[in-house]
Design a protein around this motif. Structure first.
Motif, PDB file in Angstrom:
ATOM      1  N   LEU A 197       6.139   5.040  -3.484  1.00 37.88           N
ATOM      2  CA  LEU A 197       5.961   3.975  -2.501  1.00 37.88           C
ATOM      3  C   LEU A 197       4.820   3.033  -2.867  1.00 37.88           C
ATOM      4  N   GLN A 198       5.012   1.752  -2.575  1.00 35.94           N
ATOM      5  CA  GLN A 198       3.963   0.749  -2.657  1.00 35.94           C
ATOM      6  C   GLN A 198       3.983  -0.037  -1.346  1.00 35.94           C
ATOM      7  N   PRO A 199       3.436   0.532  -0.266  1.00 35.17           N
ATOM      8  CA  PRO A 199       3.539  -0.109   1.049  1.00 35.17           C
ATOM      9  C   PRO A 199       2.819  -1.442   1.144  1.00 35.17           C
ATOM     10  N   GLY A 200       1.914  -1.734   0.200  1.00 35.16           N
ATOM     11  CA  GLY A 200       1.237  -3.022   0.231  1.00 35.16           C
ATOM     12  C   GLY A 200       2.199  -4.188   0.135  1.00 35.16           C
ATOM     13  N   PHE A 201       3.291  -4.025  -0.623  1.00 33.17           N
ATOM     14  CA  PHE A 201       4.258  -5.110  -0.762  1.00 33.17           C
ATOM     15  C   PHE A 201       4.918  -5.439   0.574  1.00 33.17           C
ATOM     16  N   THR A 202       5.360  -4.420   1.296  1.00 33.06           N
ATOM     17  CA  THR A 202       6.059  -4.668   2.555  1.00 33.06           C
ATOM     18  C   THR A 202       5.119  -5.241   3.602  1.00 33.06           C
ATOM     19  N   GLN A 203       3.848  -4.883   3.546  1.00 33.01           N
ATOM     20  CA  GLN A 203       2.883  -5.374   4.529  1.00 33.01           C
ATOM     21  C   GLN A 203       2.408  -6.794   4.208  1.00 33.01           C
ATOM     22  N   HIS A 204       2.364  -7.163   2.953  1.00 25.78           N
ATOM     23  CA  HIS A 204       1.840  -8.470   2.560  1.00 25.78           C
ATOM     24  C   HIS A 204       2.893  -9.575   2.571  1.00 25.78           C
ATOM     25  N   PHE A 205       4.156  -9.222   2.298  1.00 22.60           N
ATOM     26  CA  PHE A 205       5.164 -10.248   2.067  1.00 22.60           C
ATOM     27  C   PHE A 205       6.347 -10.052   3.014  1.00 22.60           C
ATOM     28  N   ASP A 206       6.559 -11.040   3.893  1.00 22.53           N
ATOM     29  CA  ASP A 206       7.548 -10.917   4.963  1.00 22.53           C
ATOM     30  C   ASP A 206       8.981 -10.844   4.454  1.00 22.53           C
ATOM     31  N   ASP A 207       9.259 -11.420   3.286  1.00 18.03           N
ATOM     32  CA  ASP A 207      10.637 -11.464   2.798  1.00 18.03           C
ATOM     33  C   ASP A 207      10.941 -10.343   1.804  1.00 18.03           C
ATOM     34  N   TYR A 208      10.098  -9.320   1.760  1.00 16.78           N
ATOM     35  CA  TYR A 208      10.287  -8.212   0.821  1.00 16.78           C
ATOM     36  C   TYR A 208      11.623  -7.517   1.071  1.00 16.78           C
ATOM     37  N   ILE A 209      12.402  -7.329   0.004  1.00 17.11           N
ATOM     38  CA  ILE A 209      13.659  -6.572   0.067  1.00 17.11           C
ATOM     39  C   ILE A 209      13.700  -5.617  -1.117  1.00 17.11           C
ATOM     40  N   GLU A 210      14.470  -4.534  -0.999  1.00 20.31           N
ATOM     41  CA  GLU A 210      14.575  -3.582  -2.099  1.00 20.31           C
ATOM     42  C   GLU A 210      15.952  -2.931  -2.107  1.00 20.31           C
ATOM     43  N   GLN A 211      16.307  -2.401  -3.271  1.00 14.99           N
ATOM     44  CA  GLN A 211      17.584  -1.699  -3.428  1.00 14.99           C
ATOM     45  C   GLN A 211      17.502  -0.726  -4.598  1.00 14.99           C
ATOM     46  N   PRO A 212      17.706   0.566  -4.347  1.00 12.13           N
ATOM     47  CA  PRO A 212      17.763   1.529  -5.457  1.00 12.13           C
ATOM     48  C   PRO A 212      19.134   1.489  -6.115  1.00 12.13           C
ATOM     49  N   GLU A 246     -10.005   5.378  -0.021  1.00 12.67           N
ATOM     50  CA  GLU A 246     -10.318   5.440   1.410  1.00 12.67           C
ATOM     51  C   GLU A 246      -9.835   6.773   1.955  1.00 12.67           C
ATOM     52  N   CYS A 247     -10.401   7.168   3.093  1.00 11.58           N
ATOM     53  CA  CYS A 247      -9.856   8.349   3.768  1.00 11.58           C
ATOM     54  C   CYS A 247      -8.509   7.957   4.379  1.00 11.58           C
ATOM     55  N   PRO A 248      -7.633   8.897   4.678  1.00 12.58           N
ATOM     56  CA  PRO A 248      -6.285   8.565   5.167  1.00 12.58           C
ATOM     57  C   PRO A 248      -6.260   7.663   6.394  1.00 12.58           C
ATOM     58  N   THR A 249      -7.127   7.948   7.362  1.00 16.63           N
ATOM     59  CA  THR A 249      -7.122   7.151   8.595  1.00 16.63           C
ATOM     60  C   THR A 249      -7.513   5.710   8.325  1.00 16.63           C
ATOM     61  N   SER A 250      -8.572   5.500   7.550  1.00 19.86           N
ATOM     62  CA  SER A 250      -9.013   4.138   7.230  1.00 19.86           C
ATOM     63  C   SER A 250      -7.959   3.396   6.419  1.00 19.86           C
ATOM     64  N   TRP A 251      -7.370   4.084   5.454  1.00 22.22           N
ATOM     65  CA  TRP A 251      -6.357   3.440   4.628  1.00 22.22           C
ATOM     66  C   TRP A 251      -5.186   2.965   5.472  1.00 22.22           C
ATOM     67  N   LEU A 252      -4.690   3.825   6.360  1.00 23.15           N
ATOM     68  CA  LEU A 252      -3.539   3.469   7.189  1.00 23.15           C
ATOM     69  C   LEU A 252      -3.889   2.334   8.143  1.00 23.15           C
ATOM     70  N   THR A 253      -5.080   2.372   8.720  1.00 25.19           N
ATOM     71  CA  THR A 253      -5.510   1.313   9.644  1.00 25.19           C
ATOM     72  C   THR A 253      -5.575  -0.028   8.933  1.00 25.19           C
ATOM     73  N   HIS A 254      -6.180  -0.063   7.754  1.00 24.32           N
ATOM     74  CA  HIS A 254      -6.285  -1.317   6.994  1.00 24.32           C
ATOM     75  C   HIS A 254      -4.913  -1.820   6.551  1.00 24.32           C
ATOM     76  N   LEU A 255      -4.046  -0.904   6.146  1.00 19.17           N
ATOM     77  CA  LEU A 255      -2.720  -1.302   5.701  1.00 19.17           C
ATOM     78  C   LEU A 255      -1.947  -1.979   6.830  1.00 19.17           C
ATOM     79  N   LEU A 256      -1.947  -1.376   8.002  1.00 12.11           N
ATOM     80  CA  LEU A 256      -1.151  -1.868   9.121  1.00 12.11           C
ATOM     81  C   LEU A 256      -1.701  -3.162   9.732  1.00 12.11           C
ATOM     82  N   HIS A 257      -2.946  -3.492   9.412  1.00 10.66           N
ATOM     83  CA  HIS A 257      -3.545  -4.716   9.938  1.00 10.66           C
ATOM     84  C   HIS A 257      -3.592  -5.828   8.908  1.00 10.66           C
ATOM     85  N   GLN A 258      -2.994  -5.607   7.731  1.00 11.88           N
ATOM     86  CA  GLN A 258      -2.955  -6.659   6.720  1.00 11.88           C
ATOM     87  C   GLN A 258      -1.815  -7.601   7.020  1.00 11.88           C
ATOM     88  N   SER A 259      -2.018  -8.855   6.650  1.00  9.54           N
ATOM     89  CA  SER A 259      -0.978  -9.853   6.878  1.00  9.54           C
ATOM     90  C   SER A 259      -0.570 -10.490   5.574  1.00  9.54           C
TER      91      SER A 259
END
Length: 278
Positions: A18-33, A265-278
């Motif tokens: 997983l690279q969740p930064g892509f989905t959080q940063h870019f609104d038009d992110y799409i993927e297909q395996p 980062e610790c897990p809690t901080s990492w998740l908080t920062h990830l979910l608040h990124q635009s």
């Protein structure tokens, strides 16, 4: 009719890196395996970077490599990004759309122009990594996402048919090892792997260096870390106790220490920062 080897299919279905930064940063992110005959499947994805974006995107260690093809108004050279050992920032070009393929290193190791271990923590132009002179079809601005996937498959098929592969000795052992590592969420050690493959620990290290580019211990730790990331991102609330027991960490201190090693980062901080990124 070609069928995907069980190890490859199982590995991808159990453990997509997983690279969740892509989905959080870019609104038009799409993927297909997509599954390739006789190889690990590939995760194709695509996203656009707005002009007002910094172009920075955080990436996590995953053990796989990513090939990014820019297209649109700012056409530039495709690049290959090796897996990082800790969280890093990908520097991309604002105003550009990227079509990308996430692949297991062993899929390309027999054709690579540089050793896999030299790609870890690095990015290089695609032509330095594979004998691709150019990729006009993939980088064409008029193709659909599915058409780019087809064009990439054609390029890889052509590569396999026209390039003389390096020795693939050890590839079968690696497939077995990867299947077990993913199935155990990374909870295997070097002795476990050598006993399972009926070979020396030295041989296991050699196979991983050749086809993955990193020691088996590091790859196992990254796999366990990615397993924890996947659980943190699940809709239901996973407690530390759940993640520790399901991912195989010894205790909470071990979980936090290893998570910080790879994410900074610790897990809690990492998740908080990830979910608040635009």
């Amino acid at each position: 009719m070609n069928h995907e080897p069980a190890a490859a299919a199982t590995a991808f279905e159990i453990f997509p890196p997983l690279q969740p930064g892509f989905t959080q940063h870019f609104d038009d992110y799409i993927e297909q395996p997509v599954r390739f005959p006789s190889s690990f499947p590939i995760l194709f994805y695509q996203f656009s970077i707005p002009m007002n974006h910094s172009g920075r995107c955080p990436v996590l260690p995953g053990g796989w490599l990513d090939i990014l093809f820019p297209y649109g108004s700012n056409l530039s050279i495709p690049k290959v990004y090796g897996s990082s050992i800790s969280r890093a920032d990908l520097i991309l070009q604002p105003g550009t759309t990227y079509f990308s393929a996430r692949m297991f290193p062993a899929s390309l190791a027999p054709f690579a122009l540089i050793p896999m271990k030299k790609l870890v923590n690095r990015s290089v132009p695609l032509y330095e990594f594979l004998p691709f002179d150019r990729c006009p079809k993939i980088q064409s601005g008029i193709l659909s996402f599915s058409s780019r996937i087809s064009a990439f498959q054609q390029e890889i098929t052509l590569l396999r048919h026209t390039s003389l592969p390096k020795t693939e000795k050890g590839a079968k052992e690696l497939m077995l090892a990867i299947e077990q590592i993913y199935s155990s969420c990374g909870n295997m050690n070097l002795i476990d792997l050598s006993e399972m493959l009926n070979c020396s620990t030295r041989h296991v290290r050699s196979v991983f260096e050749k086809f993955v580019g990193m020691p088996p211990k590091t790859f196992c730790q990254i796999t366990r870390f990615q397993s924890a990331v996947a659980k943190l991102l699940q809709p239901r609330n996973n407690t530390y106790v759940d993640i520790i027991s399901e991912s195989g960490y010894y205790d909470q201190a071990h979980f936090i220490r290893e998570f910080k090693k790879f994410s900074r980062e610790c897990p809690t901080s990492w998740l908080t920062h990830l979910l608040h990124q635009s």
